[in-house]
Design an enzyme around this catalytic site. Sequence first.
Site, PDB file in Angstrom:
ATOM      1  N   HIS A 101       5.906   5.314   8.505  1.00  0.00           N
ATOM      2  CA  HIS A 101       5.226   6.558   8.137  1.00  0.00           C
ATOM      3  C   HIS A 101       6.099   7.685   8.704  1.00  0.00           C
ATOM      4  CE1 HIS A 101       1.784   3.768   8.826  1.00  0.00           C
ATOM      5  NE2 HIS A 101       1.148   4.444   7.892  1.00  0.00           N
ATOM      6  N   ASP A 104       5.681   8.215  12.338  1.00  0.00           N
ATOM      7  CA  ASP A 104       6.196   7.202  13.272  1.00  0.00           C
ATOM      8  C   ASP A 104       7.606   7.537  13.728  1.00  0.00           C
ATOM      9  OD1 ASP A 104       3.965   5.724  12.434  1.00  0.00           O
ATOM     10  OD2 ASP A 104       5.142   4.653  10.920  1.00  0.00           O
TER      11      ASP A 104
HETATM   12  C1  XUL Z   1      -3.985   0.798   8.106  1.00  0.00           C
HETATM   13  C2  XUL Z   1      -2.792   0.288   7.427  1.00  0.00           C
HETATM   14  C3  XUL Z   1      -1.653   1.225   7.313  1.00  0.00           C
HETATM   15  C4  XUL Z   1      -0.945   1.144   6.025  1.00  0.00           C
HETATM   16  C5  XUL Z   1       0.106   2.193   5.832  1.00  0.00           C
HETATM   17  O1  XUL Z   1      -5.018  -0.111   8.224  1.00  0.00           O
HETATM   18  O2  XUL Z   1      -2.751  -0.849   7.025  1.00  0.00           O
HETATM   19  O3  XUL Z   1      -0.787   0.974   8.363  1.00  0.00           O
HETATM   20  O4  XUL Z   1      -0.337  -0.096   5.864  1.00  0.00           O
HETATM   21  O5  XUL Z   1      -0.390   3.469   5.979  1.00  0.00           O
END
Ligand code: XUL
Length: 435
Positions: A101, A104
């Site tokens: 993300h 991150d």
């Molecule tokens: C949350 C989840 C996230 C997604 C990406 O439960 O799985 O980490 O994979 O935003």
Amino acid sequence: MASGFFQEIEKIRYEGEDSKNPLAFRHYNPDEVIMGKRMEDHLRFAVAWWHSFAWEGGDPFGGPTLERPWHPQDDMGRAKMKADIAFEMFDILGQPYFCWHDADIRPEQGNYADNLRTLEEITDYIGEKMQVSGTKLLWGTANMFSHRRWMGGASTNPDPDVFAFAAATVKSCIDATHKLGGENYVLWGGREGYETLLNTDMGAELDHMGRFLNMVVEYKHKIGFKGAILVEPKPQEPSKHQYDYDAATCIGFLRKYGLEDEVKLNLEQGHAILAGHSFEHEIATAVAEGMLGSIDMNRNDYQSGWDTDQFPNNTPEVALAYYHILKAGGFTTGGTNFDAKIRRQSIDAEDLIAAHVGGMDICARGLKAAAAMIEDGGLEAALEDRYAGWSSDTAQSMLSSGLDEITARVLAEDINPQPRSGQQEILENYVNRFV
Ligand code: XUL
Ligand code: CO
């Protein structure tokens, strides 16, 4: 030069089933050919930046437990140190892919322009490391759920300025994913849902989310991004109710907004469990609709009812997941992302490595079991036999007739069907021979 964070841990090697070395692969042998393809190319493993490097070990009752030299993650120097360590880990594990993300990989600066600048800087830095190491980006995504601006949703927020901020954020993340040669772009809408219907216009929110996703697809084509756009279902947490509840709900949503040929699904084991399904149910649902994209591999604690994001360690569950994936022809742009985190008491660097080693090994074991079941053909033969009646011309022509014609035939031929065993236990016993 190595940072020293992973101390003496050497590159993890395949040592075979008899190895007692806790930091060796017993099943994951990247070059081993399974059903005509290298294991590494089947599984397409990825490390999740958020759980392995950004998460600090907090839970609802306590703060950080993982003390890392790159914490707190509030400046670019530490963001780069975090990237250095991440690439050291990819190398130790032989992980071909990673996922992130925006939040991150860069510090949160509080406004869009600064976040954009640091995202561009850190993705240039990561891009150079990818060139050297050969590690690739499975997918990028935008974190539109942690910062307080997202508390009422991103594309479904009642405030149009949040919608605008979300659009600009996703644009920056698709641009960064494209720049790094990412093979997919994921949208998980953790706060695209509601806390209470008392303050929620559900119809308007769904329309905004549908239009938003169409903008994502339009933008992807505009810039020539060849990766797949994936949405990730989850029923709840953090929202009380999330609109992308499960695979079937997402598929209905995608069809309603004309996106069925443009968007596929990123399915997560733990999310399936939270939705009251099995992982293979979610995968089979996506496969049946031609919408399987990628998987987030982990497991949930069956007692807690939370999204515990633990590393997988249950071979029968994993084997059935890969059985459906292999039957569908395997991954194309997708892969196996470890959306999994170590427990907050697992504070050592070694724990982080061992968790991935075990997860990779369980997936390899599951893949081998799935391939063996396919090669043996027992389940497929049972399935063919169960549906054999449908291969007759009479049965097929019934599908293009109507209730009155069928009724006439039932009367004329005195049709009186005799029940047959579904053989569930026999089939479960069969699967147990392989797992
Ligand atoms: C949350 C989840 C996230 C997604 C990406 O439960 O799985 O980490 O994979 O935003
Ligand atoms: Co996930």
